[in-house]
Each structure stands twice: as C-alpha cells, then as structure tokens.
Write an enzyme that holds these catalytic residues in place. Structure first.
Site: not given
Length: 226
Positions: A123, A72-74
């Site tokens: 994601r 859940y990281u950019g």
C-alpha cells in the site's frame, strides 16, 4: 521584481483550477497562533534508515509540510497525491516531510526497514516510492512525542474538538492540541514559523489550494515592498 510578478501569475493560474473545491472546507484548516516563540529550526530528526540526522534548519527559506503517515490507513492513498504535490510545488519552494507513526489504530506496525517495501509492494503498491523524505517512526502525541511535534501542536489550534474513539488511540496523556489521526498536516513558512494546520480528512487538493493561496499573498506583499 519581474520574477516575483511571474511567480504571482503562475500561482494565480494554478489557483484558478481549485477555487470550486475549496468551498465548505474552511473548518478543515486552522491558522496557527501569532507571536510564536521559537522556530522549527531548533529541531531535527533521523532519516528512516537511521543513517542521517537532518536538522530542520537545512530547510530554511523553504515552505515545509509536516505529515504524520501510516502504511495501513484508509488515507494511505494520500501518499500518491503527496508525491504529486511535492513535484508540482517544489519549484515554488515546498518541501514535504513524512513521519511514520503507530499511535492511530496501530496502522504503522512494521519496523523502519519494512515501511518503504510496504509502500512499494503493498500500500499504495504498484512500485510506489515516495519522492519526499521519510523519517524514523516515532510518536507524535503523548509522553514520548517528538519535541518538534510538541512545538507544532502548541503553535496551532486543533482541527477538531473531538479526539476520536479512545480504543483506537494509543498514547497518554491525551491533550486538547493532540493530533487526531494519520495524515494530519502542518505548514511551516520560510522563516521556520508554523502557518497552517489541516484536518486529516482534508483532501490534498484543498491543502494544495490553501498553500498556493498563501504563497500568492506573500508574493503580492513582496511586490508591494519593492
């Protein structure tokens, strides 16, 4: 010798398409210290399903890229680029290893059993499946950091003088050589000795160019020795 020359030529061609992207990225990469005591082959880790302990000596003779990852990281989109990197450089002896970690912004909150489904459906999503080995979630900094990460960090200077915003970093004590964020990368050579360390914001294309440059230099040295 013919094989070494062929490999050198192939690496030169691959590098040609990435020279322009490398400019201005020097500060995003650090060369590791010389005279390092020990090798990565003294360590190992459990696979993400917990069913197999893989000693890193299994990768002897390979270039190994260690990456601390998060779902859940950019920067989670780097997973797709890492898949491409693994596929393209596997013939040259590159192996990528991923290590989920929840110490940066709590961006890997799930259990080990949830990580692969998250990657597949959320994601990056779209049915994504990593083509490189993932290991059990663990710490890369602090009191409970995995020992091989202690070795990697002590072998290479940090990529930035600043650690970041303290309320988004979850470990103690904080040290100068600590990893700064998700998707920081270390390259280990075929002899088990760390070679390079990259800042997490360094693009995978620039990481690729650096790896190819190093491989090309090593191939040229091999030809000269012959």
């Amino acid at each position: 010798m013919a094989r070494l020359l062929q490999a050198s030529c192939l690496l030169s061609l691959l590098l040609a398409g990435f020279v322009s992207q490398s400019r201005g990225q020097e500060k995003s990469k650090m060369d590791c210290h010389g005279g390092i005591s020990g090798t990565i082959y003294e360590y190992g880790a459990l696979t993400i399903d917990g069913e197999e302990y893989i000693p890193f000596k299994q990768y002897a003779g390979k270039y190994v890229l260690f990456v601390n990852v998060a779902s859940y990281u950019g920067l989670t989109g780097q997973y797709i680029e890492l898949n491409a990197l693994q596929e393209e450089l596997a013939p040259f002896g590159l192996v990528i290893l991923g290590f989920p970690c929840n110490q940066f912004g709590k961006q890997e909150p799930g259990e080990n059993s949830e990580i692969l489904p998250t990657l597949k459906y959320v994601r990056p999503g779209g049915g994504f499946v990593p083509n490189f080995q993932l290991f059990e979630k663990g710490d890369v900094n602090g009191e409970k950091e995995q020992k091989f990460y202690t070795f990697l960090k002590n072998s290479c200077p940090p990529t930035s003088e600043l650690l970041g915003t303290s309320d988004r970093l979850f470990w103690e004590p904080m040290k100068v050589h600590d990893i700064r964020w998700n998707f920081e990368k270390f390259l280990v050579g075929p002899d088990g000795i760390p070679i390079m360390r990259w800042h997490h914001r360094t693009t995978v294309s620039n990481v690729k160019m650096d790896i190819l440059s190093y491989m090309r230099r090593q191939a040229a040295l091999g030809v000269k020795r012959k």
